[in-house]
Design an enzyme around this catalytic site. Structure first.
Site, mmCIF file in Angstrom:
data_model
loop_
_atom_site.group_PDB
_atom_site.id
_atom_site.type_symbol
_atom_site.label_atom_id
_atom_site.label_comp_id
_atom_site.label_asym_id
_atom_site.label_seq_id
_atom_site.Cartn_x
_atom_site.Cartn_y
_atom_site.Cartn_z
ATOM 1 N N ALA A 66 34.491 23.477 38.607
ATOM 2 C CA ALA A 66 34.107 24.035 39.909
ATOM 3 C C ALA A 66 35.006 25.243 40.140
ATOM 4 C CB ALA A 66 34.313 22.994 40.999
ATOM 5 N N GLY A 111 33.905 20.152 36.629
ATOM 6 C CA GLY A 111 32.461 20.279 36.888
ATOM 7 C C GLY A 111 31.675 20.655 35.641
ATOM 8 N N GLU A 114 31.133 17.468 33.916
ATOM 9 C CA GLU A 114 30.177 16.727 34.748
ATOM 10 C C GLU A 114 28.757 17.263 34.577
ATOM 11 O OE1 GLU A 114 32.964 15.209 38.403
ATOM 12 O OE2 GLU A 114 32.635 17.346 38.257
ATOM 13 N N GLU A 134 40.950 17.311 37.221
ATOM 14 C CA GLU A 134 41.052 17.475 38.678
ATOM 15 C C GLU A 134 42.360 16.966 39.273
ATOM 16 O OE1 GLU A 134 38.361 16.433 37.069
ATOM 17 O OE2 GLU A 134 36.545 17.274 37.949
HETATM 18 N N1 COA Z 1 37.604 28.332 38.858
HETATM 19 C C1 COA Z 1 37.759 29.639 39.140
HETATM 20 N N2 COA Z 1 38.182 30.532 38.235
HETATM 21 C C2 COA Z 1 38.464 30.086 37.003
HETATM 22 C C3 COA Z 1 38.325 28.736 36.635
HETATM 23 C C4 COA Z 1 37.869 27.837 37.630
HETATM 24 N N3 COA Z 1 37.664 26.536 37.385
HETATM 25 N N4 COA Z 1 38.698 28.587 35.346
HETATM 26 C C5 COA Z 1 39.048 29.813 34.911
HETATM 27 N N5 COA Z 1 38.909 30.715 35.907
HETATM 28 C C6 COA Z 1 39.183 32.166 35.871
HETATM 29 C C7 COA Z 1 40.677 32.476 35.867
HETATM 30 O O1 COA Z 1 41.196 32.433 37.173
HETATM 31 C C8 COA Z 1 40.668 33.850 35.260
HETATM 32 O O2 COA Z 1 40.261 34.771 36.244
HETATM 33 P P1 COA Z 1 41.071 36.190 36.417
HETATM 34 O O3 COA Z 1 40.912 36.873 35.082
HETATM 35 O O4 COA Z 1 40.326 36.864 37.520
HETATM 36 O O5 COA Z 1 42.485 35.815 36.713
HETATM 37 C C9 COA Z 1 39.532 33.768 34.225
HETATM 38 O O6 COA Z 1 38.700 32.695 34.648
HETATM 39 C C10 COA Z 1 40.018 33.485 32.820
HETATM 40 O O7 COA Z 1 40.784 32.286 32.854
HETATM 41 P P2 COA Z 1 42.270 32.172 32.253
HETATM 42 O O8 COA Z 1 42.944 31.026 32.926
HETATM 43 O O9 COA Z 1 42.941 33.490 32.271
HETATM 44 O O10 COA Z 1 41.919 31.792 30.723
HETATM 45 P P3 COA Z 1 42.844 31.012 29.711
HETATM 46 O O11 COA Z 1 42.201 31.179 28.380
HETATM 47 O O12 COA Z 1 44.278 31.423 29.842
HETATM 48 O O13 COA Z 1 42.761 29.463 30.135
HETATM 49 C C11 COA Z 1 41.618 27.461 30.880
HETATM 50 C C12 COA Z 1 41.536 28.776 30.054
HETATM 51 C C13 COA Z 1 40.236 26.844 30.878
HETATM 52 C C14 COA Z 1 42.607 26.506 30.206
HETATM 53 C C15 COA Z 1 42.096 27.786 32.304
HETATM 54 O O14 COA Z 1 41.298 28.856 32.823
HETATM 55 C C16 COA Z 1 41.980 26.642 33.270
HETATM 56 O O15 COA Z 1 42.808 25.722 33.224
HETATM 57 N N6 COA Z 1 40.957 26.648 34.162
HETATM 58 C C17 COA Z 1 40.799 25.661 35.192
HETATM 59 C C18 COA Z 1 40.260 24.376 34.607
HETATM 60 C C19 COA Z 1 40.123 23.315 35.690
HETATM 61 O O16 COA Z 1 41.090 22.834 36.227
HETATM 62 N N7 COA Z 1 38.877 22.953 35.987
HETATM 63 C C20 COA Z 1 38.582 21.939 36.961
HETATM 64 C C21 COA Z 1 38.384 22.540 38.290
HETATM 65 S S1 COA Z 1 37.997 21.299 39.490
#
Ligand code: COA
Length: 260
Positions: A66, A111, A114, A134
């Protein structure tokens, strides 16, 4: 409705739906959820769509969860409303009556996992990663993760993933039964499309009723589920497709199903 966050392309009865926010790793903001709800309704109601494949744009993510920026603004009531909207969208997809397969091309987190679980099958690229992270954010899964994950991988595996927030790779996801197949990245879409087209070559009424029996049967007692199955079996015996399928086998030819 013209989509801003999805690409939807229909080829030979199969809708390829691509979640298209690669700069945000295809995170599910409210607009994506609304557009997916619209697309799910189209799959369910349009005769031109007989099955669907869901994937994410780019090479890095299926859906990274999400949209955390949206979640950061929510209070208890809009938080609940958001969870209910996401859940309803996924349930429509799950009960659309036609096969829907997730082609998981990268991160499927929160999400994203999910969404993949609401699809009937999950095919993963060797680079895919899965998780329900989460609790790391102080929230719990809200789009069905606490309910579908234990139904797919069992309570122990589900609680492990939900409580530790650990990310697992495609092979581990395959080992615990979260995905049906792991394929090289370059073969993901072709393999997924081949599987969906294989299903479309089966009797469509039989496929629909099998989907329904598994979906509803999981919520019933064994006796109720068996009765539902027997009712479906009887119902199918009244169709031309059943007669055609059995006759084709006996006559050693391919069946020509008509969906009636
Ligand atoms: N919601 C909103 N934005 C998200 C996102 C999410 N769930 N997951 C990634 N993004 C965005 C980042 O903020 C970043 O945006 P920016 O370039 O404007 O700063 C972009 O996507 C790239 O992500 P980044 O974190 O730089 O990539 P990464 O390769 O370093 O890491 C992940 C990848 C997937 C490990 C990391 O993005 C992450 O942990 N995301 C969240 C996962 C999560 O907790 N999901 C459950 C949400 S309820």
């Amino acid at each position: 409705m013209s989509y801003k966050t999805l690409l939807l392309e229909i080829t030979g009865g199969v809708a390829l739906i691509t979640i298209n926010r690669p700069d945000k790793l295809n995170a599910l903001n409210d607009q994506v959820v609304d557009e997916l709800a619209h697309a799910a309704e189209r799959i369910a109601s349009e005769d031109a769509i007989q099955g669907a494949v869901l994937t994410g744009a780019g090479t890095k993510a299926f859906v990274a969860g999400a949209d955390i920026a949206d979640l950061a603004k929510q209070g208890p009531f809009d938080g609940k409303a958001r969870a209910l909207r996401g859940q309803a969208m996924l349930r429509r997809l799950e009960t659309c009556g036609k096969p829907v397969i997730a082609a998981v091309n990268g991160y499927a987190l929160g999400g994203g996992c999910e969404l993949a679980m609401a699809c009937h099958l999950r095919i993963a690229s060797e680079h895919a990663k899965f998780g329900q992270p989460e609790v790391k954010l102080g929230i719990a899964p809200g789009y069905g993760g606490t309910q579908r994950l234990p139904r797919i991988v069992g309570k122990g595996n589900a609680l492990y993933l939900i409580l530790t927030a650990e990310m697992i790779d495609a092979q581990e996801a395959y080992r615990i039964g979260l995905v049906n197949k792991v394929v090289p990245a370059g073969e993901l879409l072709a393999t997924t499309e081949k599987i969906v087209r294989g299903i479309l070559a089966m009797g469509p009424l039989a496929v629909r009723l099998a989907l329904e029996a598994v979906d509803q049967g999981l919520e019933m007692t064994l006796d109720e589920g068996l009765l539902l199955e027997a009712n479906h079996f009887g119902l199918l015996a009244a169709t031309r497709d059943m007669k055609e399928g059995l006759a084709a086998f006996l006559e050693k030819r391919a069946p020509r199903f008509e969906g009636r």
